[in-house]
Write a protein that holds these residues in place. Sequence first.
Motif, PDB file in Angstrom:
ATOM      1  N   ASN A 202       0.810  -1.225   0.000  1.00  0.00           N
ATOM      2  CA  ASN A 202       0.000   0.000   0.000  1.00  0.00           C
ATOM      3  C   ASN A 202       0.844   1.276   0.000  1.00  0.00           C
ATOM      4  O   ASN A 202       0.413   2.318   0.503  1.00  0.00           O
ATOM      5  CB  ASN A 202      -0.956   0.018   1.198  1.00  0.00           C
ATOM      6  CG  ASN A 202      -2.032  -1.037   1.076  1.00  0.00           C
ATOM      7  OD1 ASN A 202      -2.669  -1.174   0.039  1.00  0.00           O
ATOM      8  ND2 ASN A 202      -2.231  -1.805   2.142  1.00  0.00           N
ATOM      9  N   GLU A 203       2.040   1.183  -0.557  1.00  0.00           N
ATOM     10  CA  GLU A 203       2.912   2.363  -0.630  1.00  0.00           C
ATOM     11  C   GLU A 203       3.373   2.608  -2.072  1.00  0.00           C
ATOM     12  O   GLU A 203       4.525   2.964  -2.322  1.00  0.00           O
ATOM     13  CB  GLU A 203       4.116   2.197   0.299  1.00  0.00           C
ATOM     14  CG  GLU A 203       3.738   2.137   1.777  1.00  0.00           C
ATOM     15  CD  GLU A 203       4.947   2.023   2.686  1.00  0.00           C
ATOM     16  OE1 GLU A 203       6.076   1.912   2.160  1.00  0.00           O
ATOM     17  OE2 GLU A 203       4.765   2.042   3.916  1.00  0.00           O
ATOM     18  N   VAL A 204       2.472   2.410  -3.024  1.00  0.00           N
ATOM     19  CA  VAL A 204       2.815   2.630  -4.424  1.00  0.00           C
ATOM     20  C   VAL A 204       3.162   4.102  -4.634  1.00  0.00           C
ATOM     21  O   VAL A 204       2.398   4.995  -4.275  1.00  0.00           O
ATOM     22  CB  VAL A 204       1.639   2.247  -5.350  1.00  0.00           C
ATOM     23  CG1 VAL A 204       1.963   2.589  -6.801  1.00  0.00           C
ATOM     24  CG2 VAL A 204       1.327   0.758  -5.206  1.00  0.00           C
ATOM     25  N   SER A 205       4.340   4.333  -5.214  1.00  0.00           N
ATOM     26  CA  SER A 205       4.787   5.704  -5.477  1.00  0.00           C
ATOM     27  C   SER A 205       5.740   5.691  -6.657  1.00  0.00           C
ATOM     28  O   SER A 205       6.273   4.643  -7.046  1.00  0.00           O
ATOM     29  CB  SER A 205       5.491   6.300  -4.253  1.00  0.00           C
ATOM     30  OG  SER A 205       6.723   5.630  -4.022  1.00  0.00           O
ATOM     31  N   HIS A 206       5.967   6.864  -7.222  1.00  0.00           N
ATOM     32  CA  HIS A 206       6.903   7.010  -8.332  1.00  0.00           C
ATOM     33  C   HIS A 206       8.275   6.462  -7.942  1.00  0.00           C
ATOM     34  O   HIS A 206       8.868   5.638  -8.652  1.00  0.00           O
ATOM     35  CB  HIS A 206       6.992   8.503  -8.700  1.00  0.00           C
ATOM     36  CG  HIS A 206       7.914   8.797  -9.832  1.00  0.00           C
ATOM     37  ND1 HIS A 206       8.278  10.085 -10.176  1.00  0.00           N
ATOM     38  CD2 HIS A 206       8.558   7.987 -10.709  1.00  0.00           C
ATOM     39  CE1 HIS A 206       9.097  10.051 -11.214  1.00  0.00           C
ATOM     40  NE2 HIS A 206       9.277   8.792 -11.553  1.00  0.00           N
ATOM     41  N   ALA A 207       8.782   6.903  -6.785  1.00  0.00           N
ATOM     42  CA  ALA A 207      10.125   6.499  -6.349  1.00  0.00           C
ATOM     43  C   ALA A 207      10.221   4.994  -6.129  1.00  0.00           C
ATOM     44  O   ALA A 207      11.196   4.351  -6.541  1.00  0.00           O
ATOM     45  CB  ALA A 207      10.497   7.245  -5.067  1.00  0.00           C
ATOM     46  N   LEU A 208       9.196   4.416  -5.496  1.00  0.00           N
ATOM     47  CA  LEU A 208       9.236   2.985  -5.179  1.00  0.00           C
ATOM     48  C   LEU A 208       9.122   2.124  -6.449  1.00  0.00           C
ATOM     49  O   LEU A 208       9.777   1.085  -6.557  1.00  0.00           O
ATOM     50  CB  LEU A 208       8.132   2.631  -4.197  1.00  0.00           C
ATOM     51  CG  LEU A 208       8.206   1.236  -3.560  1.00  0.00           C
ATOM     52  CD1 LEU A 208       9.526   1.042  -2.826  1.00  0.00           C
ATOM     53  CD2 LEU A 208       7.038   1.011  -2.612  1.00  0.00           C
ATOM     54  N   LEU A 209       8.300   2.550  -7.393  1.00  0.00           N
ATOM     55  CA  LEU A 209       8.172   1.793  -8.645  1.00  0.00           C
ATOM     56  C   LEU A 209       9.481   1.803  -9.428  1.00  0.00           C
ATOM     57  O   LEU A 209       9.832   0.815 -10.073  1.00  0.00           O
ATOM     58  CB  LEU A 209       7.040   2.356  -9.501  1.00  0.00           C
ATOM     59  CG  LEU A 209       5.616   2.126  -8.983  1.00  0.00           C
ATOM     60  CD1 LEU A 209       4.600   2.721  -9.946  1.00  0.00           C
ATOM     61  CD2 LEU A 209       5.329   0.633  -8.778  1.00  0.00           C
ATOM     62  N   LEU A 210      10.204   2.913  -9.377  1.00  0.00           N
ATOM     63  CA  LEU A 210      11.505   2.962 -10.042  1.00  0.00           C
ATOM     64  C   LEU A 210      12.519   2.091  -9.314  1.00  0.00           C
ATOM     65  O   LEU A 210      13.329   1.400  -9.933  1.00  0.00           O
ATOM     66  CB  LEU A 210      12.008   4.408 -10.119  1.00  0.00           C
ATOM     67  CG  LEU A 210      11.274   5.340 -11.085  1.00  0.00           C
ATOM     68  CD1 LEU A 210      11.870   6.739 -11.029  1.00  0.00           C
ATOM     69  CD2 LEU A 210      11.315   4.807 -12.516  1.00  0.00           C
ATOM     70  N   GLU A 211      12.460   2.132  -7.988  1.00  0.00           N
ATOM     71  CA  GLU A 211      13.402   1.345  -7.182  1.00  0.00           C
ATOM     72  C   GLU A 211      13.178  -0.154  -7.367  1.00  0.00           C
ATOM     73  O   GLU A 211      14.132  -0.924  -7.443  1.00  0.00           O
ATOM     74  CB  GLU A 211      13.237   1.714  -5.700  1.00  0.00           C
ATOM     75  CG  GLU A 211      14.176   0.952  -4.767  1.00  0.00           C
ATOM     76  CD  GLU A 211      13.903   1.252  -3.309  1.00  0.00           C
ATOM     77  OE1 GLU A 211      14.356   0.453  -2.457  1.00  0.00           O
ATOM     78  OE2 GLU A 211      13.235   2.267  -3.008  1.00  0.00           O
ATOM     79  N   LYS A 212      11.918  -0.564  -7.433  1.00  0.00           N
ATOM     80  CA  LYS A 212      11.592  -1.980  -7.572  1.00  0.00           C
ATOM     81  C   LYS A 212      10.874  -2.212  -8.908  1.00  0.00           C
ATOM     82  O   LYS A 212       9.825  -2.845  -8.968  1.00  0.00           O
ATOM     83  CB  LYS A 212      10.723  -2.437  -6.403  1.00  0.00           C
ATOM     84  CG  LYS A 212      11.412  -2.248  -5.048  1.00  0.00           C
ATOM     85  CD  LYS A 212      10.625  -2.833  -3.919  1.00  0.00           C
ATOM     86  CE  LYS A 212      11.298  -2.634  -2.581  1.00  0.00           C
ATOM     87  NZ  LYS A 212      12.582  -3.317  -2.459  1.00  0.00           N
ATOM     88  N   TYR A 213      11.477  -1.683  -9.945  1.00  0.00           N
ATOM     89  CA  TYR A 213      10.885  -1.712 -11.287  1.00  0.00           C
ATOM     90  C   TYR A 213      10.603  -3.134 -11.759  1.00  0.00           C
ATOM     91  O   TYR A 213       9.621  -3.391 -12.459  1.00  0.00           O
ATOM     92  CB  TYR A 213      11.839  -1.012 -12.263  1.00  0.00           C
ATOM     93  CG  TYR A 213      11.303  -0.847 -13.656  1.00  0.00           C
ATOM     94  CD1 TYR A 213      10.364   0.143 -13.950  1.00  0.00           C
ATOM     95  CD2 TYR A 213      11.743  -1.666 -14.696  1.00  0.00           C
ATOM     96  CE1 TYR A 213       9.876   0.312 -15.230  1.00  0.00           C
ATOM     97  CE2 TYR A 213      11.265  -1.506 -15.979  1.00  0.00           C
ATOM     98  CZ  TYR A 213      10.331  -0.516 -16.243  1.00  0.00           C
ATOM     99  OH  TYR A 213       9.854  -0.358 -17.517  1.00  0.00           O
ATOM    100  N   ASP A 214      11.479  -4.075 -11.368  1.00  0.00           N
ATOM    101  CA  ASP A 214      11.300  -5.457 -11.809  1.00  0.00           C
ATOM    102  C   ASP A 214       9.959  -6.027 -11.340  1.00  0.00           C
ATOM    103  O   ASP A 214       9.287  -6.753 -12.093  1.00  0.00           O
ATOM    104  CB  ASP A 214      12.450  -6.344 -11.316  1.00  0.00           C
ATOM    105  CG  ASP A 214      12.655  -6.292  -9.806  1.00  0.00           C
ATOM    106  OD1 ASP A 214      12.203  -5.306  -9.179  1.00  0.00           O
ATOM    107  OD2 ASP A 214      13.283  -7.215  -9.256  1.00  0.00           O
ATOM    108  N   LYS A 215       9.528  -5.663 -10.139  1.00  0.00           N
ATOM    109  CA  LYS A 215       8.257  -6.180  -9.632  1.00  0.00           C
ATOM    110  C   LYS A 215       7.069  -5.612 -10.407  1.00  0.00           C
ATOM    111  O   LYS A 215       6.062  -6.291 -10.602  1.00  0.00           O
ATOM    112  CB  LYS A 215       8.110  -5.882  -8.142  1.00  0.00           C
ATOM    113  CG  LYS A 215       9.081  -6.692  -7.275  1.00  0.00           C
ATOM    114  CD  LYS A 215       8.798  -6.498  -5.803  1.00  0.00           C
ATOM    115  CE  LYS A 215       9.721  -7.364  -4.953  1.00  0.00           C
ATOM    116  NZ  LYS A 215       9.433  -7.225  -3.512  1.00  0.00           N
TER     117      LYS A 215
END
Length: 202
Positions: free
Chosen positions: A149-162
């Motif tokens: 429940n912490e979807v964010s621009h930064a997190l998606l880039l950090e864990k792009y593979d997921k």
Amino acid sequence: LIAAFCHSLFTRHTLDLLLSYESELLVSLLQSFGLDPKSALSANELLMALELIKSIIVLSQTGERIYAQYYDQECVDNQQQFEKEICDKCKAAGNQDEDIFLIGRGLVLLTRKRGDVTIAVAGSAGENEMILSSFLRTFTECLDTIFKNEVSHALLLEKYDKLVYTIDAMIDGGIIFESDHQTIVDRVSMKSVRDSIAQREE
């Protein structure tokens, strides 16, 4: 029913196998999409009839592309302009979590917001919008689970593979083949674990 079955289960490989055999299912399948079962059959012809998702796009709050996949390369002339149009429409619509737009090029666009991220799915204007909406809802709910429940621009880039694994677990060539939330989350988790083990062994 046949169309719904195809959208939920068929992949390109499955269709190639089906087309190599003469069967009542295949004849019914072709007829349901207005194709002549007596003519020369091709997987590409059937796939064009089945293709549901034209594109899936993930944008930042400022319109920066985080992820984009265009399954139908001819549906959009200029991808950058199309993505800017998505961002502009979402801004004009205000702070709605979910919205739907009819846009040019014969497309319907569904969007959902998660934090500072906008997720957009485009399909043909004649497609069943309930199917597109259900796909988008399942996709965002899977991201919520995977990213706690912490979807964010930064997190998606950090864990792009997921992010990529989640999309790959749901769509093959624009055709939805998995819509069960837990199955998708489990596949992404297993893939991540395998990748982690492989990296440690290198």
